[in-house]
Design a protein around this motif. Structure first.
Motif, PDB file in Angstrom:
ATOM      1  N   GLU A 251       0.853  -1.189   0.000  1.00 20.10           N
ATOM      2  CA  GLU A 251       0.000   0.000   0.000  1.00 20.10           C
ATOM      3  C   GLU A 251       0.887   1.237   0.000  1.00 20.10           C
ATOM      4  O   GLU A 251       1.708   1.430   0.893  1.00 20.10           O
ATOM      5  CB  GLU A 251      -0.880  -0.008   1.260  1.00 20.10           C
ATOM      6  N   ILE A 252       0.713   2.079  -1.011  1.00 24.15           N
ATOM      7  CA  ILE A 252       1.509   3.303  -1.087  1.00 24.15           C
ATOM      8  C   ILE A 252       0.865   4.338  -0.166  1.00 24.15           C
ATOM      9  O   ILE A 252      -0.266   4.766  -0.393  1.00 24.15           O
ATOM     10  CB  ILE A 252       1.590   3.820  -2.541  1.00 24.15           C
ATOM     11  N   LEU A 253       1.587   4.713   0.884  1.00 25.75           N
ATOM     12  CA  LEU A 253       1.026   5.643   1.879  1.00 25.75           C
ATOM     13  C   LEU A 253       1.112   7.091   1.415  1.00 25.75           C
ATOM     14  O   LEU A 253       0.434   7.949   1.968  1.00 25.75           O
ATOM     15  CB  LEU A 253       1.766   5.489   3.209  1.00 25.75           C
ATOM     16  N   THR A 254       1.959   7.353   0.437  1.00 20.68           N
ATOM     17  CA  THR A 254       2.138   8.727  -0.046  1.00 20.68           C
ATOM     18  C   THR A 254       1.396   8.964  -1.362  1.00 20.68           C
ATOM     19  O   THR A 254       1.811   9.786  -2.181  1.00 20.68           O
ATOM     20  CB  THR A 254       3.638   9.065  -0.162  1.00 20.68           C
ATOM     21  N   TRP A 255       0.339   8.224  -1.562  1.00 26.42           N
ATOM     22  CA  TRP A 255      -0.624   8.559  -2.613  1.00 26.42           C
ATOM     23  C   TRP A 255      -1.830   9.157  -1.934  1.00 26.42           C
ATOM     24  O   TRP A 255      -2.256   8.669  -0.880  1.00 26.42           O
ATOM     25  CB  TRP A 255      -1.064   7.305  -3.362  1.00 26.42           C
ATOM     26  N   LEU A 256      -2.402  10.167  -2.548  1.00 34.40           N
ATOM     27  CA  LEU A 256      -3.567  10.808  -1.950  1.00 34.40           C
ATOM     28  C   LEU A 256      -4.807  10.144  -2.505  1.00 34.40           C
ATOM     29  O   LEU A 256      -5.024  10.135  -3.713  1.00 34.40           O
ATOM     30  CB  LEU A 256      -3.572  12.293  -2.275  1.00 34.40           C
ATOM     31  N   LYS A 257      -5.612   9.584  -1.629  1.00 37.15           N
ATOM     32  CA  LYS A 257      -6.864   8.972  -2.090  1.00 37.15           C
ATOM     33  C   LYS A 257      -7.890  10.086  -2.217  1.00 37.15           C
ATOM     34  O   LYS A 257      -8.027  10.907  -1.337  1.00 37.15           O
ATOM     35  CB  LYS A 257      -7.329   7.907  -1.108  1.00 37.15           C
ATOM     36  N   THR A 258      -8.570  10.093  -3.351  1.00 35.48           N
ATOM     37  CA  THR A 258      -9.551  11.172  -3.558  1.00 35.48           C
ATOM     38  C   THR A 258     -10.961  10.664  -3.247  1.00 35.48           C
ATOM     39  O   THR A 258     -11.186   9.488  -3.124  1.00 35.48           O
ATOM     40  CB  THR A 258      -9.496  11.710  -5.002  1.00 35.48           C
TER      41      THR A 258
END
Ligand code: MF3
Ligand code: CO
Length: 258
Positions: A251-258
């Motif tokens: 899980e990429i924690l530094t992607w912003l979920k919109t």
């Protein structure tokens, strides 16, 4: 009983707090590039970062770290990492700008980096290859962060991609685990080393960060003791994500979920 070494690698119980810190760092990484214009000084960029970091409710994880004087790291063209915002350095159309952002929020660290081209300039085919290759090296590294794999599997995936794009791999600086501290063991080199490294386990949070050059791998450090640049003057890029190892896909924690 868990060993001391295992315990410093972020235990699962703190993952929600790490998530928030990572998201704050990702938010600044997304917003800052949109505010950068040709003619700005790198000090002005650092000041903008300071404002965004303050608005996140956190503080810079880099300022004061081993005496680092900036809010973020701003590295232009042949600068690889750890460039310090300066009132004497203006960015121009076509400059390749690496932004490395670390935020401490509620005692946990978020760390990520991106590389952009200043202004609307279309990059040269070499710069495009550098950006594509470094981005893809990060992506392949992230995809290898699977429970049961070893740290070396991440390194090997990054290295293979860098070689396919004919990019120099910086050896002196590496990825790392991240949690209460900016740098926690293990180190994550961007090339495969002899030691296959520790096994990846669910709950580990890793900062994977290829630093790749259009030319050779060698780097030198400026008299300011911080700014790292390529020895041959070639342009360099740096992308970094924090990822959580899970029982399934990372899980990429530094992607912003919109
Ligand atoms: N982002 C860098 C890393 O991941 C740290 C910057 S070093 C500092 O290791 F001194 F600027 F904090
Ligand atoms: Co890092």
């Amino acid at each position: 009983m868990r060993s001391e070494k295992e315990r410093v690698i972020n235990p699962e119980s703190s993952i929600d707090e790490i998530r928030l810190a990572a998201r704050a760092a990702a938010d600044v990484r997304d917003k800052l590039p949109q505010m950068i214009r040709p003619g700005m000084t790198t000090k002005q960029i650092d000041d903008l970062a300071a404002m965004l970091i303050a608005a996140s409710g956190g503080k810079s994880a880099f300022f004061g770290y081993k005496g680092y004087p900036g809010q973020i790291c701003i590295s232009v063209n042949d600068e690889v990492v750890h460039g310090i915002g300066s009132p004497a350095r203006r960015v121009e159309h076509g400059d390749v700008l690496s932004l490395d952002i670390g935020i401490e929020l509620n005692g946990f660290i978020g760390d990520n980096a991106t590389t952009m081209v200043v202004g609307g300039t279309v990059p040269s085919s070499d710069v495009q290859r550098l950006l594509d290759g470094t981005r893809e090296a990060l992506e392949k590294g992230v995809r290898s962060a699977l429970a049961g794999n070893r740290v070396r599997d991440i390194s090997a995936a990054v290295e293979k991609t860098a070689k396919r794009y004919k990019l120099g791999i910086v050896r002196e600086y590496v990825g790392h685990a991240c949690g209460r501290n900016l740098h926690e063991p293990p180190e994550i080199p961007n090339y495969a080393v002899r030691d296959r490294g520790p096994e990846l386990r669910p709950g580990m949070v890793l900062a994977i960060e290829p630093m790749l050059n259009l030319g050779g791998k060698d780097v030198v450090t400026d008299k300011d003791k911080w700014t790292v640049r390529t020895r041959d003057g070639s342009i360099s890029a740096h992308f970094e994500h924090m990822v959580l190892v899970t029982n399934n896909k990372p899980e990429i924690l530094t992607w912003l979920k919109t």
